[in-house]
Write a protein that holds these residues in place. Structure first.
Motif, PDB file in Angstrom:
ATOM      1  N   VAL A  84       0.113   1.698  -1.384  1.00  0.00           N
ATOM      2  CA  VAL A  84      -0.558   1.614  -2.671  1.00  0.00           C
ATOM      3  C   VAL A  84       0.498   1.769  -3.763  1.00  0.00           C
ATOM      4  O   VAL A  84       1.565   2.331  -3.544  1.00  0.00           O
ATOM      5  N   VAL A  95      -1.974  -2.973  -3.982  1.00  0.00           N
ATOM      6  CA  VAL A  95      -1.642  -2.678  -2.591  1.00  0.00           C
ATOM      7  C   VAL A  95      -0.613  -3.715  -2.177  1.00  0.00           C
ATOM      8  O   VAL A  95      -0.843  -4.919  -2.358  1.00  0.00           O
ATOM      9  N   SER A 115      -5.591  -3.609  -6.362  1.00  0.00           N
ATOM     10  CA  SER A 115      -6.351  -2.633  -5.571  1.00  0.00           C
ATOM     11  C   SER A 115      -7.815  -2.580  -6.003  1.00  0.00           C
ATOM     12  O   SER A 115      -8.616  -1.903  -5.371  1.00  0.00           O
ATOM     13  N   ALA A 134      -8.442   0.264   1.046  1.00  0.00           N
ATOM     14  CA  ALA A 134      -7.817   1.131   0.054  1.00  0.00           C
ATOM     15  C   ALA A 134      -8.888   1.844  -0.753  1.00  0.00           C
ATOM     16  O   ALA A 134      -9.964   1.297  -1.019  1.00  0.00           O
TER      17      ALA A 134
END
Length: 381
Positions: A84, A95, A115, A134
């Protein structure tokens, strides 16, 4: 009774397998990736060689320059690493995918995707290596990313936004996703939300690389607990959740998609009245011990023995991390060493782990690195 007997048999099989593996891996080297918060003294992800025969390390330098790689995940074959970029601005939060070149001992950048939220703080990979998940702390959302054949990421296929709040007015005014953990059988994604005091289960359809957008089960913690990170026992039957805000660990029993509490234990000393900030949690490879880190005033690792029959915990020790703000811990694949990343004191401290008692002893070796926050290991061969 049948379940208890089977759990015992499975636990013994796990321990025997780990012991054999540990004997085979003595003297082996592993790669150690260190994710950091970047600034003047840190530029991204750093790489070390770690020798499990004596706990020594060799620095291989900067493996990849990238902003705030505060959480990392390796693909199942350990050929790809995902990181990340924990930026508060959603337009900057990403990401990233990297290919791991063992010959050059460096990470080769593949691509980055949004993300889909601010301050992504967790990334994970399904057991087939085809899907990346994520968690975005600020928006309280999670995103799903299909993986291409070359390890690069497609744009998010699914984004799930949580709603709600909880008891702590300063920390729980809104959702804060802090963990996206795929179940050992690759069928469910467990999502810890610090802001809503919930651990949610989402069905994952691995063949379709698809995640259900509605949870199929929700475990509600104590109000104000602040669920942060989840980990599983090697037998797949027990899970353990660390709560950041009240310093507790919940031992959980997995039945299908559901996680039911076995017991709740405190990580805090008796009569403690200082600041509380539970952080990371890991089970030893043999499944016998659980390790939990506390930050703020404590800066310690708490050690529990795990009942192989019931999953219950027995606190056996606590030890200083040798630094300040232990954000992340990891246990090497052989189980011989535990490493802790102390963010505010800029050091990674290496402990020798007693395989029989679970106890930790500082080796005297530490890595000096600016703001270390995540540790991951990959085989060197």
């Amino acid at each position: 009774m049948f379940r208890i007997v089977m759990a015992t048999v499975l636990a013994l099989a796990v321990c025997w397998g780990c012991t054999t593996s540990e004997q085979q891996q003595q003297g082996r080297e592993f790669y150690l990736f260190v994710g950091t918060y970047t600034g003047e003294a840190s530029k991204g992800i750093y790489l070390y060689k770690f020798n499990v025969s004596d706990g020594t390390t060799d620095s291989l330098g900067l493996a990849a320059e990238t902003a705030n790689p505060s959480y990392l995940a390796l693909s199942p074959d350990e050929n790809y690493l995902y990181a990340v970029s924990e930026m508060a601005d959603p337009s900057e939060a990403t990401v990233s995918a990297f290919a791991f070149d063992r010959q050059e001992e460096r990470l080769r950048y593949l691509n980055s995707v949004s993300s889909q939220g601010g301050a992504p703080c967790y990334v994970s990979v399904d057991t087939n290596g085809r899907t990346v998940f994520a968690g975005n702390y600020l928006e309280g959302s999670l995103a799903v990313f299909p993986v291409e054949e070359d390890g690069s990421l497609q744009e998010s296929k699914t984004v799930v936004e949580h709603e709600g709040s909880s008891a702590d007015p300063s920390r729980q005014k809104q959702p804060h996703v802090h963990c996206t953990y795929i179940s050992p059988d690759n069928r469910y994604l467990f999502v810890a939300d610090l802001g809503t005091d919930e651990l949610k289960t989402y069905n994952f359809y691995q063949e379709q690389v698809a995640l259900a957008t509605k949870p199929t089960y929700v475990y509600e913690t104590e109000p104000g607990a602040g669920p942060r990170h989840l980990t599983f026992h090697p037998n797949g039957e027990f899970a353990y959740l660390v709560n950041e805000l009240n310093g507790t660990v919940v031992a959980l029993d997995k039945t299908g998609r559901e996680l039911h509490p076995i017991e709740i234990v405190s990580t805090l000393p008796e009569d403690y009245d200082g600041a509380i900030s539970g952080a990371d949690i890991h089970v030893s490879p043999d499944g016998r011990y659980l390790y939990v880190s506390n930050r703020e005033d404590l800066n310690n690792i708490v050690i529990y023995a795990i009942s192989q029959e019931t999953g219950e915990l027995d606190k056996i020790d606590q030890i200083s991390t040798g630094g300040v703000h232990p954000r992340n811990i990891t246990i090497d694949p052989t189980g011989n060493y535990l490493l802790v990343a102390n963010r505010h004191s800029d050091n990674v401290v290496i402990f020798k782990r007693d395989m029989e008692t679970g106890g930790l002893t500082p080796t005297g070796t530490e890595l000096n690195i600016s703001q270390p926050v995540c540790l991951k290991m990959a085989a060197a061969e």
